[in-house]
Structures are given as C-alpha cells and as structure tokens.
Design an enzyme around this catalytic site. Structure first.
Site, PDB file in Angstrom:
ATOM      1  N   GLU A 161       0.810  -1.217   0.000  1.00  0.00           N
ATOM      2  CA  GLU A 161       0.000   0.000   0.000  1.00  0.00           C
ATOM      3  C   GLU A 161       0.845   1.270   0.000  1.00  0.00           C
ATOM      4  O   GLU A 161       0.342   2.352   0.309  1.00  0.00           O
ATOM      5  CB  GLU A 161      -0.909   0.005   1.236  1.00  0.00           C
ATOM      6  CG  GLU A 161      -1.865  -1.176   1.278  1.00  0.00           C
ATOM      7  CD  GLU A 161      -2.694  -1.215   2.547  1.00  0.00           C
ATOM      8  OE1 GLU A 161      -3.811  -0.650   2.523  1.00  0.00           O
ATOM      9  OE2 GLU A 161      -2.241  -1.801   3.541  1.00  0.00           O
ATOM     10  N   VAL A 194      -6.010   1.692  -3.003  1.00  0.00           N
ATOM     11  CA  VAL A 194      -6.573   2.907  -2.411  1.00  0.00           C
ATOM     12  C   VAL A 194      -5.513   3.625  -1.575  1.00  0.00           C
ATOM     13  O   VAL A 194      -5.218   4.808  -1.792  1.00  0.00           O
ATOM     14  CB  VAL A 194      -7.815   2.577  -1.563  1.00  0.00           C
ATOM     15  CG1 VAL A 194      -8.319   3.850  -0.870  1.00  0.00           C
ATOM     16  CG2 VAL A 194      -8.924   1.983  -2.437  1.00  0.00           C
ATOM     17  N   ASP A 195      -4.940   2.912  -0.606  1.00  0.00           N
ATOM     18  CA  ASP A 195      -3.911   3.542   0.224  1.00  0.00           C
ATOM     19  C   ASP A 195      -2.640   3.817  -0.568  1.00  0.00           C
ATOM     20  O   ASP A 195      -1.905   4.765  -0.268  1.00  0.00           O
ATOM     21  CB  ASP A 195      -3.600   2.664   1.439  1.00  0.00           C
ATOM     22  CG  ASP A 195      -4.666   2.793   2.522  1.00  0.00           C
ATOM     23  OD1 ASP A 195      -5.082   3.922   2.806  1.00  0.00           O
ATOM     24  OD2 ASP A 195      -5.093   1.766   3.058  1.00  0.00           O
ATOM     25  N   ASP A 391       5.625 -27.366 -29.317  1.00  0.00           N
ATOM     26  CA  ASP A 391       6.807 -28.091 -28.863  1.00  0.00           C
ATOM     27  C   ASP A 391       6.759 -28.126 -27.345  1.00  0.00           C
ATOM     28  O   ASP A 391       5.746 -27.756 -26.728  1.00  0.00           O
ATOM     29  CB  ASP A 391       8.093 -27.440 -29.379  1.00  0.00           C
ATOM     30  CG  ASP A 391       8.226 -25.977 -28.977  1.00  0.00           C
ATOM     31  OD1 ASP A 391       7.476 -25.528 -28.070  1.00  0.00           O
ATOM     32  OD2 ASP A 391       9.072 -25.278 -29.554  1.00  0.00           O
TER      33      ASP A 391
END
Length: 436
Positions: A161, A194-195, A391
């Site tokens: 954060e 958000v933070d 492959d």
C-alpha cells in the site's frame, strides 16, 4: 534446499481473497457477518477468507472483533473449505499500532482459545520497507514460540500500500532464506490500490483510482521471483460485473490470477473467471472492440455493424470501421485470420495436451495443431484455418490453465459438484490425468 522461486505452499493459486468485518456496531450479534461468511460453500466460498480486523472494522470494535474471530473460527473453522487468514492492524510508522496487531495475533492464536488449529496465517497491512516486513515476521516467530507452534507454521501475507513496500518486493528474494529470519512463511502479496494512491499523492480528474498497471506487474513479478501468490486489490463498484471481468482478464495476462472480493457475488465471479470455459468460442476484433461470435449450426456468426463483407464481381470488399479493402478469396481468409482469436475450452486444452503427449511418446518433438472454423459475416461464409506449432515450451506454457484447474479441484472438494455440472465427469477425469 528448495529453490526460492518454487512454490512452497500447498496452494499454487488463489483466485479469491474475501474480507469480512469482524464486529458490526449496533447489531444484537456483532459477529453476524463473520458467521455468515463462515457458512459459505462451493463457488460462493473464497479460496482465502480474511476476517478483517483492520479497515473493515471500526477502531472501537476491534477488541470485540478479535474475540469474535476466536469464537467463530473455533466453532466453524474446521468445516470452512478455504484458508483462513485474519487481517490485523499494523503500520510501518506506528510502533503502537504494530504492538496492537501483535497482541491480537497472540490472543487469537492462543491454543486454549481453540481457533489456531483452523487458522492458516495472518494478513499484515500497511507494511513499509523490507525491515518492516522482518519485524512482522519476528512477531510471528515469537507467537509460535510462545504458544508451542511449529516455527514457520503461520503464513504471512502482506498488503502493498505504499511506495516503500513496492520497493521492498524487489529486495525480498535476497532476504528470504537467511538464517536471521523466517520470511519463507510469506504466502500472498496483495495490492491495496486505495492507500497506495494516497501514499503516492496521485490525483485523477474524476477522483477515481488510477489503473496502477505497473504496481500490479511488479507484484506479480515479485510473487513469481519468490514462490508466492499475487492478488489484486478490491474492485469497489460491486455492480459493475463487466468491469470486474475486464480487470481480472487484464490481471491474468500479467500472471495475477487472484483478486480481492468484497461480496459473495464477486467471489462467485472471481472463482469462475480464471477457469477455462465450458465451450470454446471465437472472438472478432471489430474495429478495436472484441466481439464473441455466435455459434449457429457449425458456423461462427457476426451480426454487428463494425465489420462487413460484400461480394463483388472480382472478389470481396472487407470493411472494418471506416476502412475498406478489396480482396480475393485467399486474401479475405488471411485478413479475417488477423481479426480472429479462439478461446479454447477445458476440453480443447486437454485434447491438445493429450495429442502432444502422444506425439512425444512416439518420438516427435513438435507437431502442428490446426484450428479451423466457418465464419459468416453479412451472409458471406468464409472457411478459415491456422496451424500452430506445439513443442515442449508451448506445452509447458499452456499447461497453466490445467495446473490451475488441478489445484482448484485438489484443494476445493466443495466445488467438485459445480465443476462436474460445468464440464462433465469425463472432461474432469481427463483434466486431472493430463500433464502428470
């Protein structure tokens, strides 16, 4: 010693990270949301349940919230089908906050309280630089020692954060495995946009969150480099199902298959989204917009107005948006192939892997896989096909959806009926056998 970039936990993938308030103020039963979440099963139940004694719970309710975690997890934890990782308070700049988190972890894990045997670990928010991560790890070690738990038995997940914690992810590989810490207990790296936005002092014209694509990439990269699992942050527009799916699709292209879920409805969407579809389907790039074609009697039909085909005396005119191109039949097929992509079903993936495994047993190192379809636009039908070389490297890269499915099936018995209804028993059995 296990290589640090190898997955060291039983879970290889986490699709859903679901947070629940631990105590709701003003209710006769403050633990009612915890009790409701503890009863979730099947596709409504998350891979990781997070009784949230931090942001989701008011500060004056957190002591009661810690007691609610003990009561609910001790009573219902044994039957809960996912992992249980409570989130406690922590902050890189606040010793008193860190101490509160430590005291609550100590209480919650007390064997006399009956909850710890059902807990898998804790989520630590608001971490800072790598030294802060090591402080949290030391508290985990002290708790294990205090309660007679096996050292390293409690997993530690962090929420990224801040810029400091984003930079710390780049140092984690150098720190894990040192005898001076137990950072091998690390499990999830979770983005908290958000933070993070607040910490970065970011501004957008609308006040909405930036996309932070670089953060999500860095978190996924750190998880890959350290044998951990990356989880994206919350998508708070809970009614925007299409936007939630777009976010998850973008995340999966970065290797981040998990996402925070705020409601049981989001849990269902996020549990199902990474799994291969029941039926394969074709996508058309219609002037920058991806459109799923309708399957009708063996033909893939486009009914929009952004792409059109008109037959002429000399061939065809292909129109995409405002662009027109005169082409013959072969050129039309080539142009359409550039606009088309196929999304394989679980059955398609299993078929391809089984075919390559059979070829490998027969001594062939590479084979061509053909995808073909008849596409109809404005009544004009065009047969298209492409060959893709398989492959060992292709096989390994495309094994991830199968590995995800096998991990889900092995760790979530409560979802077996849902998966059988979705895919059918025959496909399930083959998907569990292939690649092993």
């Amino acid at each position: 010693m296990t290589a640090i970039d190898k997955r060291t936990h039983d879970r290889k993938f986490v699709r859903t990270f679901f947070t629940t308030p631990t105590a709701v103020e003003g209710e006769d039963d403050s633990a009612k949301m915890l009790k409701s979440a503890a009863g979730l099963r099947g596709m409504k139940a998350p891979d990781v349940w997070v009784p949230d004694n931090e942001d989701a719970t008011a500060p004056n309710m957190r002591e009661e919230g810690a007691r609610n975690i003990i009561d609910v997890v001790s009573e219902h934890g044994a039957e809960f089908p996912g992992e249980i990782h409570p989130r406690v308070v922590w902050h890189r700049d606040s010793p008193s906050t860190r101490y509160q988190g430590f005291q609550r972890m100590l209480e919650i894990t007390d064997p006399d309280n009956g909850a710890v045997e059902h807990l898998d670990g804790f989520v630590i928010p608001e971490v800072g630089d790598i030294d802060d991560w090591k402080k949290a790890d030391e508290f985990f070690t002290i708790i294990e020692h205090e309660h007679g738990l096996e050292e390293g038995s409690l997993k530690m997940s962090v929420i990224v954060e801040s810029g400091a914690s984003e930079l710390a992810m780049g140092k984690l590989r150098d720190e894990m495995g040192k005898p001076t810490n137990n950072l091998q207990r690390m499990f999830l790296l979770v983005d908290g946009e958000v933070d993070y936005t607040k910490d970065m002092r970011a501004i957008t014209p609308t006040g909405g969150l930036p996309e932070w694509a670089e953060l999500r990439h860095n978190t996924s990269r750190a998880a890959s480099a350290n044998g951990l699992i990356a989880v994206d942050g919350p998508y708070d527009d809970i009614r925007d199902v299409e936007g939630y799916h777009e976010r998850m699709t973008d995340n999966r292209s970065k290797g981040m298959l998990g996402i925070w879920s705020l409601t049981p409805g989001q849990v269902v969407e996020a549990n199902k989204a990474p799994l291969p579809p029941r039926e394969g389907y074709w996508l058309l790039d219609a002037d920058g917009r991806e459109v799923e074609l309708d399957h009708e009697d063996g033909v893939e039909v486009y009914e929009g107005d952004r792409v059109s085909i008109e037959a002429t005396a000399d061939g065809y005119v292909l129109s995409v948006g405002n662009d027109e191109l005169a082409v013959d039949e072969a050129e039309l097929e080539d142009e359409l192939l550039d606009l088309l992509d196929y999304v394989p079903s679980l059955d398609d993936i299993v078929d391809s892997m089984e075919e390559f495994e059979a070829a490998k047993e027969a001594g062939r190192g590479a084979i061509a896989m053909t995808q073909s379809a008849t596409v109809a636009i404005d009544g004009v039908e065009v047969d298209v096909s492409r060959d893709r070389m398989w492959d060992e490297a292709t096989y390994q890269a495309l094994q991830t959806p199968i590995t995800l499915f096998q991990d889900v099936y092995g760790n979530r018995p409560d979802q077996h009926d849902d998966l059988a209804d979705l895919y059918g028993e025959n496909v399930l059995e083959r998907a569990m056998d292939v690649g092993n």
